[in-house]
Motif scaffolding. Structure first.
Motif, mmCIF file in Angstrom:
data_model
loop_
_atom_site.group_PDB
_atom_site.id
_atom_site.type_symbol
_atom_site.label_atom_id
_atom_site.label_comp_id
_atom_site.label_asym_id
_atom_site.label_seq_id
_atom_site.Cartn_x
_atom_site.Cartn_y
_atom_site.Cartn_z
ATOM 1 N N HIS A 127 0.721 -1.194 -0.122
ATOM 2 C CA HIS A 127 0.034 -0.123 0.200
ATOM 3 C C HIS A 127 0.906 1.373 0.072
ATOM 4 C CE1 HIS A 127 -3.381 2.687 1.459
ATOM 5 N NE2 HIS A 127 -3.907 1.966 0.712
ATOM 6 N N ASN A 128 0.942 2.062 -1.254
ATOM 7 C CA ASN A 128 1.782 3.027 -1.332
ATOM 8 C C ASN A 128 1.494 4.291 -0.782
ATOM 9 O OD1 ASN A 128 -0.292 3.749 -3.112
ATOM 10 N ND2 ASN A 128 1.130 4.150 -4.962
ATOM 11 N N GLY A 129 0.291 4.417 0.102
ATOM 12 C CA GLY A 129 -0.269 5.781 0.547
ATOM 13 C C GLY A 129 -0.822 5.266 1.812
ATOM 14 N N ILE A 130 -1.516 6.341 2.406
ATOM 15 C CA ILE A 130 -2.509 6.205 3.350
ATOM 16 C C ILE A 130 -4.070 6.404 3.102
ATOM 17 C CG2 ILE A 130 -0.854 6.703 5.016
ATOM 18 C CD1 ILE A 130 -1.742 9.502 5.324
ATOM 19 N N LEU A 211 -9.943 9.193 1.458
ATOM 20 C CA LEU A 211 -9.078 9.904 0.316
ATOM 21 C C LEU A 211 -8.082 9.262 0.340
ATOM 22 C CD1 LEU A 211 -7.841 12.289 -1.386
ATOM 23 C CD2 LEU A 211 -6.836 13.227 0.767
ATOM 24 N N HIS A 212 -7.313 8.593 -0.670
ATOM 25 C CA HIS A 212 -6.186 7.866 -0.919
ATOM 26 C C HIS A 212 -5.068 9.032 -1.097
ATOM 27 C CE1 HIS A 212 -3.485 4.382 -1.585
ATOM 28 N NE2 HIS A 212 -3.064 5.290 -2.493
ATOM 29 N N PHE A 213 -4.266 9.202 -0.097
ATOM 30 C CA PHE A 213 -3.122 10.199 -0.281
ATOM 31 C C PHE A 213 -1.851 9.622 -0.444
ATOM 32 C CE2 PHE A 213 -0.293 13.285 2.140
ATOM 33 C CZ PHE A 213 -0.444 14.062 1.052
ATOM 34 N N SER A 214 -0.891 9.684 -1.282
ATOM 35 C CA SER A 214 0.478 9.087 -1.457
ATOM 36 C C SER A 214 1.361 10.266 -1.792
ATOM 37 C CB SER A 214 0.371 8.056 -2.590
ATOM 38 O OG SER A 214 0.206 8.410 -3.761
ATOM 39 N N VAL A 215 2.632 9.872 -1.583
ATOM 40 C CA VAL A 215 3.752 11.008 -1.820
ATOM 41 C C VAL A 215 5.094 10.089 -2.222
ATOM 42 C CG1 VAL A 215 5.424 12.547 -0.565
ATOM 43 C CG2 VAL A 215 3.034 12.376 0.274
ATOM 44 N N THR A 216 5.766 10.515 -3.128
ATOM 45 C CA THR A 216 6.946 10.268 -3.892
ATOM 46 C C THR A 216 7.940 11.265 -3.782
ATOM 47 O OG1 THR A 216 6.330 10.613 -6.038
ATOM 48 C CG2 THR A 216 5.558 8.348 -5.270
ATOM 49 N N GLN A 217 9.251 10.781 -3.833
ATOM 50 C CA GLN A 217 10.384 11.812 -3.988
ATOM 51 C C GLN A 217 11.279 11.046 -5.048
ATOM 52 O OE1 GLN A 217 13.035 12.414 -0.522
ATOM 53 N NE2 GLN A 217 13.477 14.546 -1.487
ATOM 54 N N GLU A 218 11.619 11.795 -5.910
ATOM 55 C CA GLU A 218 12.244 11.451 -7.181
ATOM 56 C C GLU A 218 11.753 10.026 -7.585
ATOM 57 O OE1 GLU A 218 14.147 13.389 -8.405
ATOM 58 O OE2 GLU A 218 14.586 14.842 -6.898
ATOM 59 N N GLY A 219 10.522 9.790 -7.638
ATOM 60 C CA GLY A 219 9.778 8.851 -8.072
ATOM 61 C C GLY A 219 9.693 7.595 -7.163
ATOM 62 N N GLU A 220 10.350 7.571 -5.814
ATOM 63 C CA GLU A 220 10.398 6.618 -4.909
ATOM 64 C C GLU A 220 9.258 6.788 -3.914
ATOM 65 O OE1 GLU A 220 12.056 3.867 -4.936
ATOM 66 O OE2 GLU A 220 13.083 4.438 -6.832
ATOM 67 N N PRO A 221 8.584 6.013 -3.312
ATOM 68 C CA PRO A 221 7.392 6.116 -2.302
ATOM 69 C C PRO A 221 7.745 6.618 -1.177
ATOM 70 C CG PRO A 221 7.065 3.977 -3.588
ATOM 71 C CD PRO A 221 8.371 4.476 -3.821
ATOM 72 N N VAL A 222 7.389 7.443 -0.377
ATOM 73 C CA VAL A 222 7.743 8.034 0.764
ATOM 74 C C VAL A 222 6.396 8.055 1.669
ATOM 75 C CG1 VAL A 222 8.170 10.053 1.969
ATOM 76 C CG2 VAL A 222 9.195 9.449 -0.357
ATOM 77 N N ASP A 223 6.690 7.643 3.038
ATOM 78 C CA ASP A 223 5.681 7.542 4.015
ATOM 79 C C ASP A 223 4.897 8.988 3.911
ATOM 80 O OD1 ASP A 223 3.941 7.196 6.184
ATOM 81 O OD2 ASP A 223 5.421 6.423 7.408
ATOM 82 N N PRO A 224 3.544 8.983 3.779
ATOM 83 C CA PRO A 224 2.921 10.362 3.826
ATOM 84 C C PRO A 224 2.963 11.203 5.085
ATOM 85 C CG PRO A 224 1.700 9.044 2.606
ATOM 86 C CD PRO A 224 2.660 8.144 3.191
ATOM 87 N N ASN A 225 2.894 10.193 6.220
ATOM 88 C CA ASN A 225 3.026 10.846 7.529
ATOM 89 C C ASN A 225 4.197 11.665 7.801
ATOM 90 O OD1 ASN A 225 0.249 10.141 8.624
ATOM 91 N ND2 ASN A 225 1.072 7.836 8.515
ATOM 92 N N ALA A 226 5.679 10.965 7.259
ATOM 93 C CA ALA A 226 6.805 11.669 7.285
ATOM 94 C C ALA A 226 6.878 12.872 6.505
ATOM 95 C CB ALA A 226 8.005 10.581 7.001
ATOM 96 N N PHE A 227 6.215 12.931 5.522
ATOM 97 C CA PHE A 227 6.323 14.075 4.614
ATOM 98 C C PHE A 227 5.533 15.229 5.404
ATOM 99 C CE2 PHE A 227 3.850 16.677 1.454
ATOM 100 C CZ PHE A 227 4.791 17.204 0.803
ATOM 101 N N LEU A 228 4.350 14.719 5.899
ATOM 102 C CA LEU A 228 3.413 15.962 6.638
ATOM 103 C C LEU A 228 4.028 16.581 7.872
ATOM 104 C CD1 LEU A 228 -0.092 14.069 6.084
ATOM 105 C CD2 LEU A 228 0.809 15.951 4.894
ATOM 106 N N GLU A 229 5.030 15.771 8.606
ATOM 107 C CA GLU A 229 5.584 15.999 9.640
ATOM 108 C C GLU A 229 6.625 16.907 9.515
ATOM 109 O OE1 GLU A 229 6.406 12.604 11.685
ATOM 110 O OE2 GLU A 229 4.349 11.996 12.271
ATOM 111 N N GLN A 230 7.200 17.403 8.230
ATOM 112 C CA GLN A 230 8.563 18.003 7.849
ATOM 113 C C GLN A 230 8.131 19.770 8.445
ATOM 114 O OE1 GLN A 230 10.416 17.714 4.038
ATOM 115 N NE2 GLN A 230 8.981 16.288 3.767
#
Length: 230
Positions: A127-130, A211-230
């Motif tokens: 599962h590539n998102g939350i 809502l299915h929400f997903s994040v990538t950085q340079e094409g690689e999946p990133v944990d959305p929670n980690a992205f939102l906590e920046q």
């Protein structure tokens, strides 16, 4: 008369003899004492009144210590590394604002290492998102400022909006209503409304509205929670 004279003469001869003897004794004693003419002359000479002076002490000058001088070693300019100076002016930038696209309970967590059961497809997969629980029609916000890269109707995830951000990040919002508030090429700010929660995701139709929400950085999946906590 002749006897008287003989007596006087005999007496005179005696005294003469005695005087000669005394003279001989005196001269002999003199030579014994003074050892010759030179010694006698020196003994009879008046004392030398020239004052006796002691020689002046020799002045000893201490030797100065020898100080060794160490000459500096010149480093050839060729061995010095050249440093490039960047003359590009530094422009102050406002800090990046990141917000949650939707407030709600997380139904399905991000999982790229372990398989998660999908009740709609009835199988196990990554599962590539939350999945964030919501009601149909709840507004969905852009998580950060950026540019809308695409708005499309995905066969499995339904109406989907993809936004590009600085740092090589991309955020994806799926299972939206068909009518969105943005189009491809639009510039959006953090917290701007981009659409509303729908039921268009065929791959997650068995779940409650979300809502299915997903994040990538340079094409690689990133944990959305980690992205939102920046």
């Amino acid at each position: 008369m002749s006897k008287k004279w003989d007596a006087i003469r005999g007496s005179a001869e005696f005294y003469v003899t005695m005087a000669v003897c005394l003279l001989v004794i005196g001269v002999s004693g003199y030579f014994l004492l003074f050892g010759g003419d030179d010694t006698a002359e020196e003994a009879l000479a008046p004392p030398d009144e020239t004052p006796v002076t002691s020689p002046a002490p020799e002045l000893v000058v201490p030797e100065e210590p020898v100080v060794e001088t160490i000459e500096p070693v010149e480093v050839p300019a060729a061995t010095m590394p050249e440093v490039e100076v960047d003359d590009t002016p530094v422009i102050a930038q406002a800090p990046r604002l990141i917000v949650s696209p939707l407030e709600g309970e997380v139904l399905t967590a991000f999982s790229m290492d372990e398989l998660v059961y999908n009740p709609t497809l009835e199988d196990w997969r990554t599962h590539n998102g939350i999945d964030i629980s919501a009601a149909l029609g709840d507004t969905v916000l852009s998580a950060s400022s950026g540019t809308v890269l695409s708005v499309e109707d995905d066969a499995l995830m339904g109406t989907t909006v993809v936004i590009g951000h600085e740092g090589g990040y991309q955020t994806t919002y799926s299972n939206l209503q068909p009518q969105t508030n943005v189009a491809e090429g639009d510039t959006v700010s953090a917290g701007q409304i981009i659409g509303a929660v729908g039921d268009t995701a065929a791959a997650e139709a068995a779940q409650e509205p979300h809502l299915h929400f997903s994040v990538t950085q340079e094409g690689e999946p990133v944990d959305p929670n980690a992205f939102l906590e920046q």
